[in-house]
Motif scaffolding. Structure first.
Motif, short mmCIF file in Angstrom:
data_model
loop_
_atom_site.label_atom_id
_atom_site.label_comp_id
_atom_site.label_asym_id
_atom_site.label_seq_id
_atom_site.Cartn_x
_atom_site.Cartn_y
_atom_site.Cartn_z
N ALA A 156 0.76 -0.98 -0.06
CA ALA A 156 0.01 0.10 -0.30
C ALA A 156 0.43 1.34 -0.22
O ALA A 156 0.32 2.20 -0.78
N GLN A 157 2.19 1.11 0.63
CA GLN A 157 2.95 2.62 0.80
C GLN A 157 3.34 2.32 -0.98
O GLN A 157 3.33 3.72 -0.83
N THR A 158 4.28 1.78 -0.89
CA THR A 158 4.97 1.59 -2.73
C THR A 158 3.40 2.57 -3.56
O THR A 158 3.75 3.07 -4.25
N LEU A 159 2.30 1.25 -3.45
CA LEU A 159 1.23 2.09 -4.47
C LEU A 159 0.82 3.27 -4.17
O LEU A 159 0.73 4.50 -5.16
N ALA A 160 0.44 4.26 -2.91
CA ALA A 160 0.57 5.34 -2.10
C ALA A 160 0.77 6.23 -2.59
O ALA A 160 0.76 7.42 -3.56
N ARG A 161 2.48 6.21 -2.68
CA ARG A 161 3.82 6.55 -3.08
C ARG A 161 3.22 7.33 -5.52
O ARG A 161 3.75 8.32 -5.19
N GLY A 162 2.97 6.40 -6.15
CA GLY A 162 2.18 6.36 -7.43
C GLY A 162 1.41 7.30 -7.40
O GLY A 162 0.86 7.27 -8.76
N SER A 163 0.53 6.81 -6.84
CA SER A 163 -0.65 7.74 -6.96
C SER A 163 -1.53 8.84 -7.06
O SER A 163 -1.17 9.81 -5.42
N LYS A 164 -1.87 9.16 -7.94
CA LYS A 164 -2.54 10.80 -7.75
C LYS A 164 -4.18 11.06 -7.24
O LYS A 164 -4.75 12.22 -6.77
N GLU A 165 -4.48 9.78 -7.32
CA GLU A 165 -6.47 9.86 -6.78
C GLU A 165 -5.99 9.50 -5.37
O GLU A 165 -7.63 9.99 -5.43
N SER A 166 -5.67 8.79 -4.46
CA SER A 166 -5.55 8.16 -3.44
C SER A 166 -5.22 9.11 -2.08
O SER A 166 -4.10 9.76 -1.83
N PRO A 167 -5.86 9.35 -1.19
CA PRO A 167 -5.85 10.42 -0.44
C PRO A 167 -4.76 9.96 0.56
O PRO A 167 -4.37 10.30 1.45
N LEU A 168 -4.17 7.89 0.28
CA LEU A 168 -3.26 7.34 1.39
C LEU A 168 -1.87 7.92 0.63
O LEU A 168 -1.66 8.27 1.76
N SER A 169 -1.81 8.58 -0.79
CA SER A 169 -0.84 9.15 -0.47
C SER A 169 -0.25 10.10 0.11
O SER A 169 1.39 10.79 0.21
N LEU A 170 -1.91 11.47 1.52
CA LEU A 170 -0.45 11.61 2.28
C LEU A 170 -0.78 11.50 3.55
O LEU A 170 -0.25 12.56 3.76
N LEU A 171 0.04 10.12 3.37
CA LEU A 171 -0.16 9.64 4.99
C LEU A 171 0.96 10.04 5.05
O LEU A 171 2.09 9.62 3.76
#
Ligand code: ZN
Length: 396
Positions: A269-284
């Motif tokens: 999830a950390q890896t995917l979130a880093r590359g995601s523009k849509e997921s609010p998880l990228s801000l975590l």
């Protein structure tokens, strides 16, 4: 009859009567005789014996069919205390439990030092504390431990996280506490908890899959915990499921644990979130990425949370399909920290099981969450004492 045989028969009858009273809740001597097909005299003798031991008591009168109303018997739930210990969680947990699996006192200690000696000292401290807090006769100590166990010899062959290798845990605890000690691995303990205390024993077979830092399955077959020839039945965490996968702590690559354990899911999830523009998880912050955070994000339909759940669920579904195909077990329970992902995870696993196993087998299989959360291993470890020390058989 030989004297030894007579005594064995008496002990067997007594266990059978105790089990019948345990199952029925409240029951008359005549009904016990009918259910066990023992003579009324035999039942009466066994009941006298069990009352002398304080295990059974008379609790009033039942409905009168004709003549005198029958006296009802019941197991004295607090007549013996069971000590259940879970050495396989993020902290060492334990509880004093009564004969019905009700927790009288629970204790948990954080694991502070990674050395094997410190882990053993902490286990002693936990058990010391539990024994000191029990005010009833203690039947013994049951333990659910991580890693590979020789159940019969009571040896922890290998528990990487605790730095234990070939540790004769049963012997060490017997020398220290002079009480019966029983040992299984954590998933096996959890399966026993679900079967005996979670209403599972209306069924014949049950598989419990525990997914936390590790992954393992516990199997109850025909009412008995099945540990296999080398005590390691259910070691599904190290099945290779991913081609060209990551290196696992066991030395192989692509094990189920490298793609579907709590840690693996969070890292993905950390890896995917880093590359995601849509997921609010990228801000975590990376350390705020937890299974709980992913569970909450799933409710908001977050794309990263959905993807990691789909991936992990597919791999777990493959493991479930394999269990279902091999054993035709129709009840599978999922427990451990992964349950924070909730129903969306369960749905993927169900779909994947249907895709990877024969339709007839998969459709007859119920895959659900377990009942006990963090207490499953502790309760199951204590349940070992019901079968081993009181001779309560749950076999069908
Ligand atoms: Zn492995």
């Amino acid at each position: 009859m030989e004297k030894a045989t007579q005594q064995q028969t008496k002990a067997h009858n007594s266990q059978l009567v105790l089990k019948t009273i345990y199952d029925q809740g409240k029951v008359s001597r005549a009904e016990v005789a009918r259910l066990t097909r023992l003579t009324r005299t035999t039942v009466s003798d066994a009941v006298t014996d069990l009352r002398t031991k304080g295990l059974v008591e008379e609790v009033g009168y039942g409905e009168r069919a004709r003549g005198k109303a029958p006296i009802l018997l019941s197991v004295v739930n607090n007549s013996r205390h069971l000590i259940g210990v879970d050495l396989a969680s993020d902290e060492f947990r334990g509880a004093v439990v009564n004969l019905r699996g009700q927790i009288i006192r629970a204790v948990a200690f954080p694991i502070s030092s990674p050395s094997g000696e410190a882990a053993l000292a902490l286990a002693y401290k936990l058990i010391d504390t539990l024994l000191a807090s029990s005010d009833g006769p203690v039947l013994g100590i049951g333990l659910g431990t991580p890693g590979l166990i020789d159940t019969e010899a009571g040896i922890v062959l290998q528990a990487v996280n605790l730095d234990w290798q070939g540790l004769p845990l049963s012997q060490l605890l017997t020398d220290r506490y002079h009480l019966p000690i029983h040992l299984v691995n954590d998933s096996q303990a959890a399966a026993l908890a679900e079967y005996i205390f979670g209403g599972g024993h209306s069924r014949r077979n049950l598989a419990v899959i525990k997914v936390g830092q590790g992954i393992g399955a516990g199997l109850v077959l025909e009412g008995q915990l099945f540990v296999g020839d080398g005590s390691s039945a259910g070691e599904i965490g190290h099945l290779m499921v991913a081609d060209n996968g990551l290196v696992c702590r066991c030395g192989h690559t692509g094990c189920l644990e490298t793609v579907a354990s709590a840690g693996a899911i969070i890292r993905r999830a950390q890896t995917l979130a880093r590359g995601s523009k849509e997921s609010p998880l990228s801000l975590l912050a990376p350390e705020a990425m937890t299974l709980e955070a992913l569970g909450a994000a799933l409710e908001a339909n977050d794309p990263v949370a959905r993807q990691v759940t789909a991936e992990a669920g597919q791999y777990l579904g493959r493991a479930v399909a394999m269990l279902v195909s091999t054993l035709n077990v129709q009840h599978v329970l999922l427990i451990g920290s992964i349950t924070a992902l909730g129903t969306p995870l369960l749905k993927v696993i169900q779909q994947e099981t249907r895709r990877q196993a024969l339709a007839t087998l998969a459709e007859a299989t119920k895959i659900q969450f377990g009942h006990f959360g963090l207490d499953a291993v502790t309760l199951g470890a204590s349940a070992l004492l019901l079968t081993h020390e009181l001779g309560l058989s749950f076999a069908r």
